[in-house]
Design a protein around this motif. Sequence first.
Motif, short mmCIF file in Angstrom:
data_model
loop_
_atom_site.label_atom_id
_atom_site.label_comp_id
_atom_site.label_asym_id
_atom_site.label_seq_id
_atom_site.Cartn_x
_atom_site.Cartn_y
_atom_site.Cartn_z
N GLU A 81 16.59 66.55 48.41
CA GLU A 81 17.68 66.63 49.35
C GLU A 81 17.90 68.09 49.74
O GLU A 81 17.92 68.97 48.90
CB GLU A 81 18.96 66.06 48.75
CG GLU A 81 18.93 64.58 48.57
CD GLU A 81 20.26 64.06 48.05
OE1 GLU A 81 21.06 64.86 47.52
OE2 GLU A 81 20.48 62.86 48.19
N ARG A 82 18.06 68.30 51.02
CA ARG A 82 18.27 69.67 51.50
C ARG A 82 19.67 70.14 51.16
O ARG A 82 20.62 69.37 51.18
CB ARG A 82 18.07 69.71 53.01
CG ARG A 82 16.65 69.43 53.43
CD ARG A 82 16.57 69.49 54.91
NE ARG A 82 17.85 68.97 55.42
CZ ARG A 82 18.01 68.40 56.59
NH1 ARG A 82 17.03 68.28 57.38
NH2 ARG A 82 19.18 67.95 56.97
N ARG A 111 25.70 71.08 51.55
CA ARG A 111 25.78 69.68 51.15
C ARG A 111 26.84 69.47 50.06
O ARG A 111 27.58 68.50 50.08
CB ARG A 111 24.43 69.18 50.65
CG ARG A 111 24.46 67.74 50.15
CD ARG A 111 23.13 67.28 49.62
NE ARG A 111 22.11 67.23 50.64
CZ ARG A 111 21.93 66.18 51.45
NH1 ARG A 111 22.68 65.12 51.34
NH2 ARG A 111 20.97 66.19 52.34
N LYS A 149 27.98 62.43 60.84
CA LYS A 149 27.64 61.07 60.43
C LYS A 149 28.13 60.79 59.00
O LYS A 149 28.68 59.73 58.73
CB LYS A 149 26.11 60.87 60.50
CG LYS A 149 25.67 59.47 60.23
CD LYS A 149 24.19 59.32 60.45
CE LYS A 149 23.75 57.89 60.20
NZ LYS A 149 22.32 57.70 60.41
N MET A 150 27.95 61.75 58.09
CA MET A 150 28.39 61.56 56.71
C MET A 150 29.91 61.41 56.61
O MET A 150 30.40 60.59 55.84
CB MET A 150 27.95 62.75 55.84
CG MET A 150 26.47 62.78 55.54
SD MET A 150 26.00 64.28 54.63
CE MET A 150 26.65 63.88 53.00
N TYR A 164 25.19 75.21 60.19
CA TYR A 164 24.71 74.58 58.96
C TYR A 164 25.84 74.55 57.94
O TYR A 164 26.62 75.49 57.84
CB TYR A 164 23.51 75.35 58.39
CG TYR A 164 22.28 75.22 59.26
CD1 TYR A 164 21.38 74.18 59.08
CD2 TYR A 164 22.03 76.14 60.27
CE1 TYR A 164 20.26 74.06 59.88
CE2 TYR A 164 20.90 76.03 61.08
CZ TYR A 164 20.03 74.99 60.88
OH TYR A 164 18.93 74.87 61.67
N LEU A 210 22.93 71.22 55.80
CA LEU A 210 22.90 70.12 56.76
C LEU A 210 23.33 70.60 58.13
O LEU A 210 24.18 71.47 58.26
CB LEU A 210 23.84 69.00 56.30
CG LEU A 210 23.61 68.45 54.91
CD1 LEU A 210 24.75 67.51 54.53
CD2 LEU A 210 22.28 67.74 54.83
N LYS A 211 22.77 69.97 59.17
CA LYS A 211 23.16 70.27 60.54
C LYS A 211 24.42 69.50 60.90
O LYS A 211 24.81 68.55 60.23
CB LYS A 211 22.03 69.91 61.51
CG LYS A 211 20.84 70.84 61.41
CD LYS A 211 19.85 70.54 62.50
CE LYS A 211 18.74 71.56 62.51
NZ LYS A 211 17.81 71.35 63.62
N SER A 212 25.03 69.89 62.01
CA SER A 212 26.30 69.30 62.45
C SER A 212 26.23 67.79 62.60
O SER A 212 27.13 67.07 62.17
CB SER A 212 26.75 69.93 63.77
OG SER A 212 27.03 71.29 63.60
N ALA A 213 25.18 67.29 63.22
CA ALA A 213 25.06 65.84 63.44
C ALA A 213 25.03 65.07 62.12
O ALA A 213 25.64 64.00 62.00
CB ALA A 213 23.80 65.54 64.26
N GLU A 214 24.35 65.63 61.13
CA GLU A 214 24.29 64.97 59.82
C GLU A 214 25.67 64.95 59.16
O GLU A 214 26.07 63.95 58.56
CB GLU A 214 23.28 65.69 58.92
CG GLU A 214 21.86 65.62 59.43
CD GLU A 214 20.93 66.58 58.71
OE1 GLU A 214 19.86 66.11 58.27
OE2 GLU A 214 21.27 67.77 58.58
N VAL A 215 26.40 66.06 59.30
CA VAL A 215 27.73 66.15 58.70
C VAL A 215 28.69 65.18 59.39
O VAL A 215 29.46 64.48 58.74
CB VAL A 215 28.27 67.60 58.78
CG1 VAL A 215 29.71 67.68 58.33
CG2 VAL A 215 27.38 68.52 57.95
#
Length: 90
Positions: free
Chosen positions: A34-35, A76, A45-46, A73, A38-43
């Motif tokens: 796991e990285r 995580r 979504k989470m 960024y 995280l990029k904005s879109a991933e955050v």
Amino acid sequence: MRLDIITKEDLQQFKTELFTELKDIIGQKKETNERQWLKSAEVRKMLNISAGTLQNLRIIGTLPFRKIGGSMYYNRSVIEKIIEGDMYEK
């Protein structure tokens, strides 16, 4: 000289054990792969939030970030704390 006879059943058992071990190794690698950032879109979504809400969290300082080039960024571990309810109440 000693001679060992290998049967089809021995080979089948070896194959099964080998595949099981490989699956375990691959599974462990995925867990540790796991990285951290995280990029904005991933955050979004989470956290199930909009881009505007994410921007507000950045502005008020609730969500620390790093800007590299034109991308934001996020760490995580901070996001996981937010999800657990330790930092931000939705």
